[in-house]
Design a protein around this motif. Structure first.
Motif, PDB file in Angstrom:
ATOM      1  N   LEU A  67     -28.195  58.067 115.632  1.00  0.00           N
ATOM      2  CA  LEU A  67     -27.775  56.839 114.960  1.00  0.00           C
ATOM      3  C   LEU A  67     -28.382  56.740 113.564  1.00  0.00           C
ATOM      4  O   LEU A  67     -27.735  56.317 112.615  1.00  0.00           O
ATOM      5  CB  LEU A  67     -28.203  55.603 115.766  1.00  0.00           C
ATOM      6  N   ARG A  68     -29.651  57.128 113.440  1.00  0.00           N
ATOM      7  CA  ARG A  68     -30.350  57.009 112.162  1.00  0.00           C
ATOM      8  C   ARG A  68     -30.049  58.154 111.193  1.00  0.00           C
ATOM      9  O   ARG A  68     -30.428  58.081 110.036  1.00  0.00           O
ATOM     10  CB  ARG A  68     -31.857  56.951 112.409  1.00  0.00           C
ATOM     11  N   SER A  69     -29.387  59.195 111.672  1.00  0.00           N
ATOM     12  CA  SER A  69     -29.195  60.381 110.838  1.00  0.00           C
ATOM     13  C   SER A  69     -28.138  60.220 109.757  1.00  0.00           C
ATOM     14  O   SER A  69     -28.107  61.005 108.811  1.00  0.00           O
ATOM     15  CB  SER A  69     -28.852  61.593 111.703  1.00  0.00           C
ATOM     16  N   GLY A  70     -27.283  59.244 109.893  1.00  0.00           N
ATOM     17  CA  GLY A  70     -26.243  59.091 108.894  1.00  0.00           C
ATOM     18  C   GLY A  70     -25.952  57.634 108.632  1.00  0.00           C
ATOM     19  O   GLY A  70     -26.329  56.775 109.439  1.00  0.00           O
ATOM     20  N   PRO A  71     -25.320  57.362 107.548  1.00  0.00           N
ATOM     21  CA  PRO A  71     -25.023  55.953 107.277  1.00  0.00           C
ATOM     22  C   PRO A  71     -24.050  55.394 108.316  1.00  0.00           C
ATOM     23  O   PRO A  71     -23.043  56.009 108.625  1.00  0.00           O
ATOM     24  CB  PRO A  71     -24.405  55.988 105.882  1.00  0.00           C
ATOM     25  N   ASN A  72     -24.413  54.276 108.883  1.00  0.00           N
ATOM     26  CA  ASN A  72     -23.547  53.579 109.816  1.00  0.00           C
ATOM     27  C   ASN A  72     -23.523  52.122 109.389  1.00  0.00           C
ATOM     28  O   ASN A  72     -24.534  51.424 109.481  1.00  0.00           O
ATOM     29  CB  ASN A  72     -24.053  53.723 111.255  1.00  0.00           C
ATOM     30  N   SER A  73     -22.399  51.691 108.909  1.00  0.00           N
ATOM     31  CA  SER A  73     -22.259  50.340 108.366  1.00  0.00           C
ATOM     32  C   SER A  73     -22.601  49.269 109.384  1.00  0.00           C
ATOM     33  O   SER A  73     -23.268  48.276 109.062  1.00  0.00           O
ATOM     34  CB  SER A  73     -20.833  50.161 107.842  1.00  0.00           C
ATOM     35  N   TRP A  74     -22.182  49.448 110.625  1.00  0.00           N
ATOM     36  CA  TRP A  74     -22.448  48.442 111.649  1.00  0.00           C
ATOM     37  C   TRP A  74     -23.943  48.298 111.884  1.00  0.00           C
ATOM     38  O   TRP A  74     -24.478  47.181 111.892  1.00  0.00           O
ATOM     39  CB  TRP A  74     -21.728  48.826 112.946  1.00  0.00           C
ATOM     40  N   CYS A  75     -24.632  49.408 112.060  1.00  0.00           N
ATOM     41  CA  CYS A  75     -26.089  49.370 112.268  1.00  0.00           C
ATOM     42  C   CYS A  75     -26.795  48.817 111.036  1.00  0.00           C
ATOM     43  O   CYS A  75     -27.744  48.037 111.147  1.00  0.00           O
ATOM     44  CB  CYS A  75     -26.621  50.758 112.599  1.00  0.00           C
ATOM     45  N   SER A  76     -26.332  49.212 109.875  1.00  0.00           N
ATOM     46  CA  SER A  76     -26.946  48.742 108.628  1.00  0.00           C
ATOM     47  C   SER A  76     -26.857  47.225 108.497  1.00  0.00           C
ATOM     48  O   SER A  76     -27.842  46.555 108.174  1.00  0.00           O
ATOM     49  CB  SER A  76     -26.276  49.425 107.439  1.00  0.00           C
ATOM     50  N   GLN A  77     -25.694  46.669 108.779  1.00  0.00           N
ATOM     51  CA  GLN A  77     -25.521  45.213 108.663  1.00  0.00           C
ATOM     52  C   GLN A  77     -26.379  44.470 109.686  1.00  0.00           C
ATOM     53  O   GLN A  77     -26.952  43.425 109.376  1.00  0.00           O
ATOM     54  CB  GLN A  77     -24.048  44.832 108.811  1.00  0.00           C
ATOM     55  N   ARG A  78     -26.489  44.985 110.921  1.00  0.00           N
ATOM     56  CA  ARG A  78     -27.354  44.344 111.913  1.00  0.00           C
ATOM     57  C   ARG A  78     -28.810  44.422 111.453  1.00  0.00           C
ATOM     58  O   ARG A  78     -29.561  43.463 111.585  1.00  0.00           O
ATOM     59  CB  ARG A  78     -27.244  45.022 113.289  1.00  0.00           C
ATOM     60  N   ALA A  79     -29.211  45.570 110.907  1.00  0.00           N
ATOM     61  CA  ALA A  79     -30.595  45.747 110.442  1.00  0.00           C
ATOM     62  C   ALA A  79     -30.922  44.793 109.288  1.00  0.00           C
ATOM     63  O   ALA A  79     -32.013  44.221 109.239  1.00  0.00           O
ATOM     64  CB  ALA A  79     -30.830  47.197 110.022  1.00  0.00           C
ATOM     65  N   ILE A  80     -29.986  44.618 108.375  1.00  0.00           N
ATOM     66  CA  ILE A  80     -30.208  43.692 107.256  1.00  0.00           C
ATOM     67  C   ILE A  80     -30.405  42.274 107.785  1.00  0.00           C
ATOM     68  O   ILE A  80     -31.331  41.562 107.364  1.00  0.00           O
ATOM     69  CB  ILE A  80     -29.044  43.760 106.249  1.00  0.00           C
ATOM     70  N   ASP A  81     -29.557  41.855 108.729  1.00  0.00           N
ATOM     71  CA  ASP A  81     -29.685  40.513 109.308  1.00  0.00           C
ATOM     72  C   ASP A  81     -31.034  40.337 110.007  1.00  0.00           C
ATOM     73  O   ASP A  81     -31.690  39.304 109.853  1.00  0.00           O
ATOM     74  CB  ASP A  81     -28.555  40.249 110.306  1.00  0.00           C
ATOM     75  N   LEU A  82     -31.431  41.332 110.781  1.00  0.00           N
ATOM     76  CA  LEU A  82     -32.700  41.248 111.503  1.00  0.00           C
ATOM     77  C   LEU A  82     -33.888  41.278 110.557  1.00  0.00           C
ATOM     78  O   LEU A  82     -34.844  40.508 110.708  1.00  0.00           O
ATOM     79  CB  LEU A  82     -32.804  42.386 112.523  1.00  0.00           C
ATOM     80  N   ALA A  83     -33.867  42.162 109.574  1.00  0.00           N
ATOM     81  CA  ALA A  83     -34.981  42.282 108.624  1.00  0.00           C
ATOM     82  C   ALA A  83     -35.115  41.031 107.761  1.00  0.00           C
ATOM     83  O   ALA A  83     -36.234  40.586 107.469  1.00  0.00           O
ATOM     84  CB  ALA A  83     -34.805  43.521 107.749  1.00  0.00           C
ATOM     85  N   ALA A  84     -34.007  40.449 107.357  1.00  0.00           N
ATOM     86  CA  ALA A  84     -34.051  39.217 106.558  1.00  0.00           C
ATOM     87  C   ALA A  84     -34.673  38.093 107.382  1.00  0.00           C
ATOM     88  O   ALA A  84     -35.517  37.334 106.882  1.00  0.00           O
ATOM     89  CB  ALA A  84     -32.650  38.833 106.085  1.00  0.00           C
ATOM     90  N   TRP A  85     -34.290  37.981 108.652  1.00  0.00           N
ATOM     91  CA  TRP A  85     -34.875  36.966 109.529  1.00  0.00           C
ATOM     92  C   TRP A  85     -36.369  37.203 109.701  1.00  0.00           C
ATOM     93  O   TRP A  85     -37.173  36.273 109.631  1.00  0.00           O
ATOM     94  CB  TRP A  85     -34.166  36.994 110.891  1.00  0.00           C
ATOM     95  N   HIS A  86     -36.737  38.452 109.923  1.00  0.00           N
ATOM     96  CA  HIS A  86     -38.151  38.801 110.107  1.00  0.00           C
ATOM     97  C   HIS A  86     -38.963  38.411 108.875  1.00  0.00           C
ATOM     98  O   HIS A  86     -40.042  37.825 108.993  1.00  0.00           O
ATOM     99  CB  HIS A  86     -38.277  40.302 110.391  1.00  0.00           C
ATOM    100  N   ALA A  87     -38.440  38.705 107.697  1.00  0.00           N
ATOM    101  CA  ALA A  87     -39.144  38.358 106.456  1.00  0.00           C
ATOM    102  C   ALA A  87     -39.260  36.847 106.305  1.00  0.00           C
ATOM    103  O   ALA A  87     -40.314  36.330 105.919  1.00  0.00           O
ATOM    104  CB  ALA A  87     -38.421  38.965 105.255  1.00  0.00           C
ATOM    105  N   CYS A  88     -38.198  36.134 106.609  1.00  0.00           N
ATOM    106  CA  CYS A  88     -38.202  34.668 106.462  1.00  0.00           C
ATOM    107  C   CYS A  88     -39.169  33.995 107.424  1.00  0.00           C
ATOM    108  O   CYS A  88     -39.788  32.994 107.081  1.00  0.00           O
ATOM    109  CB  CYS A  88     -36.803  34.100 106.679  1.00  0.00           C
ATOM    110  N   THR A  89     -39.286  34.521 108.628  1.00  0.00           N
ATOM    111  CA  THR A  89     -40.122  33.870 109.641  1.00  0.00           C
ATOM    112  C   THR A  89     -41.545  34.408 109.645  1.00  0.00           C
ATOM    113  O   THR A  89     -42.380  33.915 110.414  1.00  0.00           O
ATOM    114  CB  THR A  89     -39.510  34.033 111.045  1.00  0.00           C
ATOM    115  N   ASN A  90     -41.837  35.370 108.786  1.00  0.00           N
ATOM    116  CA  ASN A  90     -43.174  35.925 108.686  1.00  0.00           C
ATOM    117  C   ASN A  90     -44.174  34.810 108.382  1.00  0.00           C
ATOM    118  O   ASN A  90     -43.976  34.015 107.484  1.00  0.00           O
ATOM    119  CB  ASN A  90     -43.204  36.984 107.574  1.00  0.00           C
TER     120      ASN A  90
END
Length: 145
Positions: A67-90
């Motif tokens: 999954l991590r070996s190549g660009p995957n738009s679906w995984c990327s968008q989920r990761a952005i949503d999760l990382a943004a939430w993580h940063a905001c709630t830090n």
């Protein structure tokens, strides 16, 4: 191991003002490498771990290295949503409703992958997955959550 998203993608999701607001701990108007690592980089790694957890605990499982070996738009968008939430709630902060809504939707979609066998677009399922590896990863993942 490659991450599913970049700090630039998270910054774009949060917009520059929000990015500085959640990560600029000393309020100097700039992001130091230490602040970036503490707020954004750790969120990106955390998001990747969450995606891997749901993907590898699916039956049949996905291989996180694949999954991590190549660009995957679906995984990327989920990761952005999760990382943004993580940063905001830090640090126990509240996050904007739009970030919370995106986080909740991402988690629901990931639960659908693990619990309902939903397919991650543009990927292949690892048919040779070793069940023993699954149990070790599951236990490690539980310790991280």
């Amino acid at each position: 191991m490659a991450e599913y998203c970049t700090a630039t993608q998270v910054r774009n999701r949060l917009k520059v003002a929000g990015y500085l607001n959640v990560a600029d701990d000393d309020d100097d108007g700039a992001l130091s490498a230490t602040e970036l690592a503490a707020s954004i980089t750790t969120g990106i790694a955390w998001a990747g771990g969450k995606i891997d957890y749901y993907a590898i605990n699916r039956s049949p499982a996905y291989d996180s290295a694949t999954l991590r070996s190549g660009p995957n738009s679906w995984c990327s968008q989920r990761a952005i949503d999760l990382a943004a939430w993580h940063a905001c709630t830090n640090g126990g902060r509240d996050c904007p409703d739009s970030i919370q809504t995106a986080y909740d939707a991402a988690i629901e979609e990931l639960k659908g992958v693990m619990d309902d066998g939903n397919v991650i677009p543009d990927t292949t399922i690892n048919s040779d997955f070793n069940a023993n590896s699954h149990e070790v990863y599951f236990l490690q993942s539980e310790m991280l959550t």
